[in-house]
Write a protein that holds these residues in place. Structure first.
Motif, short mmCIF file in Angstrom:
data_model
loop_
_atom_site.label_atom_id
_atom_site.label_comp_id
_atom_site.label_asym_id
_atom_site.label_seq_id
_atom_site.Cartn_x
_atom_site.Cartn_y
_atom_site.Cartn_z
N VAL A 174 32.95 30.65 45.05
CA VAL A 174 33.35 30.40 43.66
C VAL A 174 34.87 30.49 43.56
N LEU A 175 35.48 29.48 42.94
CA LEU A 175 36.92 29.51 42.67
C LEU A 175 37.15 30.22 41.35
N LEU A 176 37.88 31.31 41.38
CA LEU A 176 38.17 32.06 40.16
C LEU A 176 39.66 31.98 39.84
N MET A 177 39.97 32.05 38.56
CA MET A 177 41.37 32.11 38.13
C MET A 177 41.50 33.23 37.11
N ASN A 178 42.54 34.03 37.28
CA ASN A 178 42.82 35.13 36.37
C ASN A 178 43.92 34.68 35.41
N HIS A 179 43.55 34.50 34.14
CA HIS A 179 44.51 34.06 33.13
C HIS A 179 45.27 35.22 32.49
N SER A 180 44.94 36.44 32.87
CA SER A 180 45.64 37.58 32.29
C SER A 180 46.79 38.01 33.21
N GLU A 181 47.59 38.95 32.74
CA GLU A 181 48.67 39.49 33.56
C GLU A 181 48.24 40.72 34.32
N GLU A 182 47.01 41.17 34.09
CA GLU A 182 46.47 42.36 34.77
C GLU A 182 45.67 41.94 36.00
N ASN A 183 45.73 42.74 37.05
CA ASN A 183 44.90 42.49 38.22
C ASN A 183 43.44 42.72 37.88
N TYR A 184 42.57 41.95 38.47
CA TYR A 184 41.13 42.14 38.31
C TYR A 184 40.55 42.28 39.71
N VAL A 185 39.98 43.45 39.99
CA VAL A 185 39.46 43.75 41.32
C VAL A 185 37.97 43.42 41.37
N ILE A 186 37.59 42.64 42.36
CA ILE A 186 36.18 42.29 42.56
C ILE A 186 35.65 43.11 43.73
N LYS A 187 34.52 43.77 43.49
CA LYS A 187 33.88 44.57 44.53
C LYS A 187 32.59 43.89 44.97
N ARG A 188 32.20 44.13 46.21
CA ARG A 188 30.95 43.58 46.73
C ARG A 188 29.81 43.91 45.78
N GLY A 189 29.04 42.89 45.44
CA GLY A 189 27.90 43.07 44.55
C GLY A 189 28.19 42.80 43.09
N ASP A 190 29.47 42.63 42.73
CA ASP A 190 29.82 42.32 41.34
C ASP A 190 29.31 40.92 40.97
N ALA A 191 28.81 40.78 39.76
CA ALA A 191 28.42 39.47 39.24
C ALA A 191 29.68 38.82 38.69
N ILE A 192 30.16 37.79 39.37
CA ILE A 192 31.43 37.15 38.99
C ILE A 192 31.24 35.76 38.40
N ALA A 193 30.04 35.20 38.51
CA ALA A 193 29.75 33.86 37.99
C ALA A 193 28.25 33.77 37.78
N GLN A 194 27.83 32.69 37.16
CA GLN A 194 26.40 32.46 36.96
C GLN A 194 26.09 31.02 37.30
N ILE A 195 24.84 30.77 37.64
CA ILE A 195 24.44 29.43 38.06
C ILE A 195 23.26 28.95 37.22
N GLY A 196 23.31 27.70 36.88
CA GLY A 196 22.20 27.05 36.19
C GLY A 196 21.80 25.83 37.00
N PHE A 197 20.57 25.40 36.88
CA PHE A 197 20.10 24.24 37.61
C PHE A 197 19.77 23.13 36.64
#
Length: 103
Positions: free
Chosen positions: A40-63
């Protein structure tokens, strides 16, 4: 997976709203014949860092149901219509995701 389905990757609304982190090319399309790891390509539009940890839900998928295009279509070039022959991308040409068609 059903060959008439495609996956669409979307942002998680809570992460987008609270932290400004979104799926860059939403919806990201996953062809039915794609068999590799989904990235998944992510973009952070804020000025704060966003840390992603293993197992975090960062996106969702629909079919969604997909339909095959007719091989012959009509193209309008601004002044007239003409028949155009379409070519489909072969499954064997699709490797690696993210621009795997070479475009």
């Amino acid at each position: 997976m059903d060959s008439n389905l495609a996956g669409q990757v979307y942002s998680k609304s809570g992460i987008a709203y609270k932290y400004g982190v979104v799926v860059l090319n939403a919806p990201g399309i996953i062809d039915a014949v794609y068999k590799e790891e989904i990235k998944v390509l992510l973009m952070n539009h804020s000025e704060e860092n966003y840390v992603i940890k293993r197992g975090d839900a960062i996106a969702q998928i629909g079919f969604v149901k997909t339909f095959k295009a007719d091989k012959n279509v009509i193209e309008f070039d601004g002044c007239c219509c003409r028949g155009v022959k379409m070519t489909m991308i072969k499954a064997l040409e699709r490797k690696g995701g993210f621009g795997s068609t070479g475009k």
